[in-house]
Design an enzyme around this catalytic site. Structure first.
Site, PDB file in Angstrom:
ATOM      1  N   ASP A 302     -15.592  31.873 -19.888  1.00 57.19           N
ATOM      2  CA  ASP A 302     -15.989  30.801 -18.975  1.00 57.19           C
ATOM      3  C   ASP A 302     -14.860  29.782 -18.799  1.00 57.19           C
ATOM      4  O   ASP A 302     -14.694  29.206 -17.724  1.00 57.19           O
ATOM      5  CB  ASP A 302     -17.231  30.088 -19.522  1.00 57.19           C
ATOM      6  CG  ASP A 302     -18.439  31.014 -19.525  1.00 57.19           C
ATOM      7  OD1 ASP A 302     -18.599  31.782 -18.561  1.00 57.19           O
ATOM      8  OD2 ASP A 302     -19.217  30.977 -20.495  1.00 57.19           O
ATOM      9  N   GLY A 303     -14.096  29.567 -19.878  1.00 54.96           N
ATOM     10  CA  GLY A 303     -12.998  28.600 -19.819  1.00 54.96           C
ATOM     11  C   GLY A 303     -11.968  28.979 -18.763  1.00 54.96           C
ATOM     12  O   GLY A 303     -11.349  28.105 -18.137  1.00 54.96           O
ATOM     13  N   ASN A 381     -18.311  22.121 -14.644  1.00 58.31           N
ATOM     14  CA  ASN A 381     -19.365  21.985 -15.662  1.00 58.31           C
ATOM     15  C   ASN A 381     -19.902  20.559 -15.717  1.00 58.31           C
ATOM     16  O   ASN A 381     -21.028  20.312 -15.365  1.00 58.31           O
ATOM     17  CB  ASN A 381     -18.830  22.354 -17.046  1.00 58.31           C
ATOM     18  CG  ASN A 381     -19.065  23.821 -17.394  1.00 58.31           C
ATOM     19  OD1 ASN A 381     -19.729  24.531 -16.648  1.00 58.31           O
ATOM     20  ND2 ASN A 381     -18.523  24.260 -18.512  1.00 58.31           N
ATOM     21  N   ASP A 411     -24.162   8.353 -28.610  1.00 57.15           N
ATOM     22  CA  ASP A 411     -22.807   8.904 -28.641  1.00 57.15           C
ATOM     23  C   ASP A 411     -22.194   8.991 -27.246  1.00 57.15           C
ATOM     24  O   ASP A 411     -20.979   9.060 -27.105  1.00 57.15           O
ATOM     25  CB  ASP A 411     -22.828  10.301 -29.277  1.00 57.15           C
ATOM     26  CG  ASP A 411     -22.848  10.225 -30.799  1.00 57.15           C
ATOM     27  OD1 ASP A 411     -22.841   9.092 -31.318  1.00 57.15           O
ATOM     28  OD2 ASP A 411     -22.888  11.286 -31.445  1.00 57.15           O
TER      29      ASP A 411
END
Ligand SMILES: NC(=O)c1ccc[n+]([C@@H]2O[C@H](COP(=O)([O-])OP(=O)(O)OC[C@H]3O[C@@H](n4cnc5c(N)ncnc54)[C@H](O)[C@@H]3O)[C@@H](O)[C@H]2O)c1
Ligand SMILES: Nc1ncnc2c1ncn2[C@@H]1O[C@H](COP(=O)(O)OP(=O)(O)OP(=O)(O)O)[C@@H](O)[C@H]1O
Length: 538
Positions: A302-303, A381, A411
């Site tokens: 996917d990267g 994404n 966070d």
């Protein structure tokens, strides 16, 4: 041909004039003629009536008549010349239309997929002479789109601006970008029609028209000629596959091949055979890649698809993602069948998932408005705003179209596309959403609150995440897990849907591929089936 101008009057003031006959009609022509006749009549009248020096009124009158006559003559000259010019433009327009028509007819010949084999034959040549007369229209970012009744049509011509030499002109003709048509396709729907009506005013009732699951289908209208192959670095299996694929695409499909500069070196280190492979030298060439490349192939996980998308800041050519990673949510093609897959995709039609992207702007406190920002960053994404290395809670004020949403204390926050819903957003508790759904996922990361459920916002909103002035620490934005940027107190991140989606080829169709990826990639809702024997309702 320049339009003919009227002859000037002769010395005796006789308007001995001949005009190029205007094409617009006989009546205008006779109007002009009568004006000149009236000038002639005035002059004759003046000659026949000798004026005595003592008669001041008559002198004034005769001067006035002369002025009127002159004005009439100039007006007539101007009108005739304008008519001739209009006729000339009309003639040029008709000539151009006829030429374009000829070009289109010969392109149709190429577009017919049944001619794929014959395209190189003498009967159906590419319209080589047409590049002079065929110009793309006025399109944003050089993209040309024709919206047809049943779909979206693309006709693009590769034109590296400023091509001057003959060799470059010939190369430009060789590198013509393939034309394709996108259309909606519904299972079981013979009509192939997209239904847009969602509201019926009949009898005052609001209804939703039947909307079946639609699949976008890409049909090549001319043959793809240029393929860009992008590969995951530092992988021996990817390097071997890339070399094989380049060889096959050249020898069996006769395609032009582009790869990254790193890969050119790898290929040439293997063999000088790969001399024909092309690449680029700098970022400005990357920004023009979309106008050269018909198809992008990715070899990785996917990267690598994210990497491919990030190379295109505007329109993205269709991407064919081959899986050579561990998880493949966006990589439905198996590398061992690459010949059959590519052969079928190059012939078309291909089912496509149009993956939406987000366009993100970092707005510094000193900027007076949204437009004084750094270049927008497109993500496939998500964009994440988090606390970085700081150990303090982030404090992020969030607005949607200027309405206050909430303050994130935790966070951080993920603003994700639906394609990204199976990535970081999923890990943070967000819902999984079919990639074809347009929308922005608003998913908090470890919120210090019991009631902070994730949201999904519609596609047409603008989200603004503001680091308040009283924030204890800066926040950090990252884009598809890369390019960290610090957001100081007063800075903001603004994000909305980008106009340029990422078209990825499907192995089955959008829905089939999505479900396969969550079943195989995540083992979604995998549970042993309950046995038949046991207590039952009576
Ligand atoms: N806690 C997490 O789950 C977490 C943390 C950081 C980043 N990420 C994700 O990693 C992405 C960057 O990916 P990368 O490959 O460059 O980095 P990477 O090599 O660190 O891989 C991250 C993992 O995310 C998976 N992934 C990427 N996009 C996906 C998608 N759309 N659907 C499902 N899984 C997906 C990849 O297959 C990979 O397994 C970021 O965009 C982010 O979504 C996830
Ligand atoms: N052509 C490229 N150039 C530079 N970096 C790349 C390129 N392709 C991929 N990358 C980076 O390499 C990293 C790994 O890529 P990818 O996710 O495709 O492989 P993987 O990690 O083996 O697959 P998976 O995530 O499925 O396990 C990603 O961070 C990606 O951004």
């Amino acid at each position: 041909m320049a339009p003919s101008k009227p002859n000037s009057t002769n010395a005796s003031g006789d308007a001995n004039i001949q005009y190029a006959r205007p094409e617009n009609g006989v009546s205008e022509f006779s109007d002009s003629l009568s004006l000149f006749h009236s000038e002639k009549a005035v002059q004759e009248l003046l000659q026949q009536t000798p004026i005595l020096g003592t008669d001041d009124h008559l002198i004034e009158f005769s001067e006035a008549l002369r002025t009127v006559a002159k004005t009439l003559r100039r007006a007539a000259e101007g009108k005739a010349s304008a008519q001739a010019e209009a006729a000339e433009w009309k003639r040029r327009y008709e000539l151009e239309m006829a030429r374009n028509h000829k070009v289109m007819s010969s392109t149709d010949c190429i577009a017919d997929p049944s001619h794929r084999e014959q395209n190189n034959g003498p009967d159906c040549q590419r319209p080589e002479t047409s590049t002079d007369s065929y110009e793309p229209g006025n399109h944003a970012n050089g993209k040309s789109e024709d919206f047809l009744v049943n779909g979206i049509c693309s006709h693009e011509i590769l034109q590296d601006g400023g091509a001057s030499s003959d060799a470059k002109a010939v190369q430009n003709r060789m590198m013509r970008k393939a034309s394709f048509k996108l259309s909606w396709w519904c299972k079981g729907d013979d009509g192939n029609q997209d239904k847009h009506d969602i509201v019926s005013f009949e009898k005052g009732n609001i209804t939703t028209a039947g909307r079946t699951s639609k699949q976008i289908s890409l049909k090549w209208e001319t043959n793809p000629q240029t393929v860009l192959i992008l590969t995951k670095p530092n992988s021996v299996s990817v390097r071997i596959l890339c070399a094989q694929m380049v060889r096959w695409l050249k020898e069996h499909q006769k395609l032009n091949i582009f790869v990254e500069p790193r890969v050119i070196s790898e290929l040439l280190a293997e063999s000088s055979y790969f001399k024909f492979v092309q690449s680029w030298k700098d970022d400005s060439e990357i920004s023009r890649l979309h106008s050269k490349v018909d198809l992008v192939v990715t070899l990785g996980g996917d990267g690598t698809v994210l990497w491919a998308a990030s190379m295109f800041k505007g329109p993205v050519p269709p991407i064919v993602p081959f899986s050579l990673g561990s998880l493949g949510f966006m990589t439905p093609f198996h590398s061992e069948h690459y010949r059959d897959c590519l052969d079928s995709i190059l012939r078309g039609p291909v089912s496509i998932t149009l993956r939406h992207r987000l366009q993100c702007y970092v707005i510094r406190d000193e900027a007076k408005n949204e437009y004084e920002t750094e270049e927008p960053i497109l993500v496939l994404n998500e964009v994440t705003i988090d606390r970085g290395i700081s150990s303090y809670l982030t404090n992020l004020e969030c607005y949607c179209d200027n309405s206050f949403v909430t303050t994130v204390q935790g966070d951080g926050l993920i603003l994700s596309t639906t394609s990204g819903s199976t990535a970081y957003s999923l890990a943070a508790g967000g819902s999984m959403v079919h990639p074809q759904v347009p929308g922005i996922l608003f998913t908090p990361i470890c919120p210090h609150s019991l009631s902070f459920r994730p949201l999904i916002l519609p596609e047409n909103v603008t989200v603004r995440v503001q680091v308040p002035f009283n924030s204890r620490s800066p926040a950090w934005a990252s884009f598809d897990g890369k390019d960290r940027k610090q957001l100081a107190a007063g800075d903001a991140l603004v994000c909305r849907m980008a106009p340029w989606p990422v078209p990825t080829a499907c192995s089955v169709d959008s829905t089939g591929d999505f479900l396969r990826s969550i079943h195989e990639g995540l083992h979604w809702n995998l549970r042993k089936t309950q046995s038949f024997d046991g207590p039952r309702e009576s």
